[in-house]
Design a protein around this motif. Structure first.
Motif, PDB file in Angstrom:
ATOM      1  N   LYS A   5      46.373  76.380 184.443  1.00  0.00           N
ATOM      2  CA  LYS A   5      47.847  76.248 184.912  1.00  0.00           C
ATOM      3  C   LYS A   5      48.837  76.388 184.161  1.00  0.00           C
TER       4      LYS A   5
ATOM      5  N   LEU B 234      49.208  79.549 183.590  1.00  0.00           N
ATOM      6  CA  LEU B 234      49.499  80.681 183.757  1.00  0.00           C
ATOM      7  C   LEU B 234      51.036  80.430 184.205  1.00  0.00           C
TER       8      LEU B 234
ATOM      9  N   GLN C 164      43.456  82.977 187.091  1.00  0.00           N
ATOM     10  CA  GLN C 164      43.033  82.914 188.117  1.00  0.00           C
ATOM     11  C   GLN C 164      41.820  82.661 188.801  1.00  0.00           C
TER      12      GLN C 164
ATOM     13  N   GLU D 111      39.112  74.636 191.646  1.00  0.00           N
ATOM     14  CA  GLU D 111      39.899  74.468 192.403  1.00  0.00           C
ATOM     15  C   GLU D 111      39.492  73.121 193.485  1.00  0.00           C
TER      16      GLU D 111
ATOM     17  N   ARG E  39      45.433  87.867 183.488  1.00  0.00           N
ATOM     18  CA  ARG E  39      45.567  86.858 184.365  1.00  0.00           C
ATOM     19  C   ARG E  39      45.086  86.340 185.570  1.00  0.00           C
ATOM     20  N   ASN E  40      44.457  87.930 185.469  1.00  0.00           N
ATOM     21  CA  ASN E  40      43.660  87.476 187.023  1.00  0.00           C
ATOM     22  C   ASN E  40      42.544  86.414 187.022  1.00  0.00           C
TER      23      ASN E  40
END
Length: 779
Positions: free
Chosen positions: A736, A739, A301, A308, A297-298
């Motif tokens: 996205k 996640l 992200q 972004e 997950r890290n």
């Protein structure tokens, strides 16, 4: 097997793999997978086919698997296969799947049994499979076959290591039961990268082919040659069964019957066979994903955050909005103006650390390059004296003059003032070039709109060229003004009386002193400090060495370092000149040399002192500083020698005193003029050129862009930009979505803990001592 949400992790990983591959990018995330490792003919292909329940892998002698095969098994009601390189095509005939694997392998590796690390991605949907992701790797071989390269063993080993060294990769070590298990290459490789045994699962094949009277019970019970995660035994189809087209379902029933009926295995039959191996792998893969989920997950992200900012500009992109292009054009021009202003005036953000540019480069032109060009106009002393004497004689005419004529002074000094036009115009050209370079750097942000970028460069460059003429006219006017009136009443002018007094003194050297440098009375003022390398002396002592140099108006000293505590030498500047040294093809340094005009040694036993800098700009800067200290470039006297009068020119004592007087007057007056010109030329360029261009960009550029072309044409984005925008938006949405799905998963799932460590040192010892001949016992 944990809750259903956790089981859905494996399809999620499969979807992520496809998402990254579809974007044409390698996934930066190390997704959990199972690598199948084993020697040739160990039964790897049969194990995989048993998982699928279909014959679909190439078979034959030698190396059959020559590219990694990423096999994704997906539970589904329908049964078919898909290749990533054949998007949209469904294979329902698994013989076609085999032919496609062979064709795709040959396409990359050729027909000579060579190998490649580029994977083939195959997904199989079937109601008879569990969700698994496996990688079939080439079998470990020792001897090259046919025209294979002699280092084929090394190539295969390196390819296998690329996959199994990843912490996110489970290792399925396949070993035949009828070979020496302790010397298994698959287990040795697994031990190298997984010394704790947490990622390694042993698979024993060909149990039905063991010698009569032997079995592998102790191995399968993990008592002999133990592994932390133990072994699973399987029975594959024999070559006779394959040739006879024996159905895999029938083979699976036969496998089940073998374990239930064999006296050595019947008590562990529920933990043997292909179905159990599938469940074990599925459980281990799910557990592995769960363990790596936080780090997984890290990484997602982090990747999301990295794109972004760029994606933010794309989110509100509306191609049909009529105001979009107007807003974008206005924003682009405003940003261009801000960037140009920052590059000229200086700014703390986006600092170029590789080279001087923009305002810093122009500052160097004003305060180093321009003064250097002025001072470089060294008078040829003999030529100048001859011109003065001719001027005096021509003014006196037929009479012999008793007094020094001031008209000779004016004629000579005007000639010297006119020479300043060259360096002044050159400084304008250098500033123009830097302005154009700055414009090109600022338009890089407009590269997404090629026509806008081209038009902006063209319009601003045209304006700079228009200002060039006006600026040069003003520069020439300033010099003409100085020529028009020679102000001998200037407060800094030496005057005739002082000039005559100086001329009566004996000069130690005939070179002109510090023309136009406006040095203060104190001769100890420091002109420059910095690092230089003494190149020619260092050669004798094993290499060039850098020192900290300090240049004053009368000497050049160098120290061990910039603390200036340990002085190495102080070199007086009397009778020194500077000359260029040709750059050696072996060196990246730029070199200049100091030498004595009276043929004396400069330093110890050396006639020349060669000093090296990192760039030609540094050389020019040091030479400009040396000129300020009165050390001039070596100038050939060829032109003077062509005229016989240059060497044999002589004057009577009275004329010589008059020449010396005017010589001192010219020196004094040119010092005043040079000081004035060095101050006014940069101001003129700044006012008429630089500030004017900044005002033009802020006030006129947008209007000229509107009048030059249609707005739609100007704001038509490049195909590369449109493609990048689509790719970044797809990537952003995929990350996205991943996640969100991972965030919804309940990570508190109960899962099988890792078994306790076992003594697997037998794998290490296998290289130094013979292992047991047969890993089993009499049945």
């Amino acid at each position: 097997m944990g809750n259903r949400e956790m089981e859905e992790l494996i399809p999620l990983v499969n979807r992520l793999q496809d998402a990254f591959s579809a974007l044409g990018q390698s996934c930066l995330l190390e997704l959990p997978q199972i690598a199948v490792v084993g020697g040739q003919s160990a039964g790897k292909s049969s194990v995989l086919e048993n998982f699928v329940g279909r014959d679909f892998l190439p078979r034959g002698s030698g190396i059959v698997t020559r590219r990694p095969l990423v096999l994704q098994l997906v539970t589904s009601k329908a049964e078919y296969a898909e290749f990533l390189h054949c998007k949209g095509k469904k294979f329902t005939d698994f013989d076609e799947v085999r032919h496609e694997i062979e064709a795709e392998t040959d396409r990359v590796t050729g027909m000579n049994k060579g190998i490649s690390s580029i994977p083939i991605n195959l997904r199989v949907y079937s109601p008879h499979v569990l969700n698994l992701t496996l990688i079939d790797l080439p079998g470990i071989t020792k001897v090259p076959v046919g025209d294979q390269p002699p280092d084929i063993e090394y190539q295969i080993r390196e390819m296998i290591m690329q996959f199994i060294t990843r912490e996110n990769c489970l290792i399925l070590a396949v070993t035949p039961a009828n070979t020496d298990l302790a010397n298994s290459d698959a287990l040795k490789l697994a031990k190298e990268v997984d010394p704790q045994g947490l990622r390694t699962i042993g698979v024993i094949t060909k149990l039905d082919l063991m010698d009569e009277g032997t079995d592998a019970r102790d191995v399968l019970e993990n008592k002999l040659l133990p592994l932390r995660r133990g072994y699973v035994g399987v029975v594959n189809r024999s070559q006779k069964d394959i040739d006879g087209k024996k159905d895999i379902k029938a083979a699976m029933l036969a496998e089940r019957k073998f374990f239930l009926s064999h006296p050595a295995y019947r008590h562990i039959a529920d933990r043997m066979g292909t179905p159990h191996l599938q469940k074990v792998l599925n459980q281990q893969l799910t557990n592995h994903i769960r363990d790596t989920l936080p780090n997984f997950r890290n990484k997602l992200q982090g990747q999301l955050l990295s794109i972004e900012h760029e994606v933010e500009a794309y989110k509100n992109f509306k191609p049909e909005d009529p105001t979009r292009k107007t807003k974008a054009l206005l924003q682009m021009v405003q940003q261009f103006a801000v960037d140009f202003e920052k590059r000229i005036e200086g700014s703390g953000d986006q600092v170029d650390t590789l080279e001087l540019s923009g305002g810093a480069k122009i500052n160097r032109i004003f305060h180093e390059r321009f003064p250097f060009e002025i001072v470089k106009m060294e008078f040829n002393e003999k030529e100048l004296r001859r011109e003065i004497s001719y001027a005096i004689k021509n003014i006196h005419g037929i009479r012999t003059g008793l007094f020094t004529p001031d008209m000779a002074f004016e004629a000579i000094v005007k000639k010297q003032i006119v020479k300043l036009k060259g360096p002044s115009l050159k400084s304008v050209d250098l500033v123009i070039q830097e302005l154009i370079n700055t414009v090109k750097k600022c338009t890089k942000k407009l590269a997404n709109f090629p026509r806008l970028c081209e038009e902006t460069e063209r319009i601003v460059a045209n304006h700079i060229r228009e200002r060039e003429g006006k600026t040069k006219d003003q520069v020439l006017l300033l010099i003409d003004i100085q020529v028009s009136y020679i102000n001998t009443n200037h407060e800094d002018f030496i005057g005739f009386a002082n000039a005559q007094q100086r001329s009566s003194q004996v000069h130690k050297k005939n070179t002109i002193g510090n023309q136009g440098t406006n040095l203060p009375p104190s001769r100890q003022i420091v002109i420059r400090k910095g690092w230089l390398t003494i190149s020619n002396i260092g050669i004798m002592k094993g290499g060039s060495k850098g020192y900290w140099f300090v240049l004053t108006a009368e000497s050049l000293s160098w120290y061990k370092d910039d603390e200036e505590k340990e002085k190495k030498y102080m070199l007086p500047l009397d009778n020194l000149k500077v000359r260029d040294v040709e750059k050696s093809f072996m060196s990246s340094k730029h070199i200049f040399a100091l030498f004595n005009t009276e043929q004396r040694n400069v330093y110890k036993d050396y006639r020349f002192l060669e000093l090296a800098c990192d760039s030609q700009e540094d050389v020019d800067s040091w030479k400009a500083s040396l000129l300020r200290a009165g050390v001039y470039p070596d100038k050939s006297l060829t032109e003077s020698d062509e005229n016989g009068q240059a060497e044999n020119f002589s004057m009577d004592p009275q004329l010589e005193r008059q020449v010396e007087t005017i010589r001192n007057l010219v020196d004094s007056y040119m010092s005043i003029i040079n000081k004035c010109i060095r101050d006014l030329i940069p101001k003129t360029i700044m006012h008429l050129m630089i500030n004017n261009v900044k005002d033009f960009i802020n006030s006129e550029l947008l209007a000229q862009l509107y009048s030059s072309e249609d707005q739609n044409t100007l704001m038509e984005e490049s195909a590369e930009q449109a493609q990048r925008r689509d790719e970044m938006l797809r990537m952003y949405q995929a990350l996205k979505e991943a996640l969100v799905i991972i965030g919804d998963i309940n990570t508190a799932t109960t899962f099988t803990p890792a078994p306790p460590p076992v003594d697997d040192s037998w794998i290490q010892h296998s290289r130094r001592r013979p292992p047991p001949a047969v890993p089993g016992r009499p049945s």
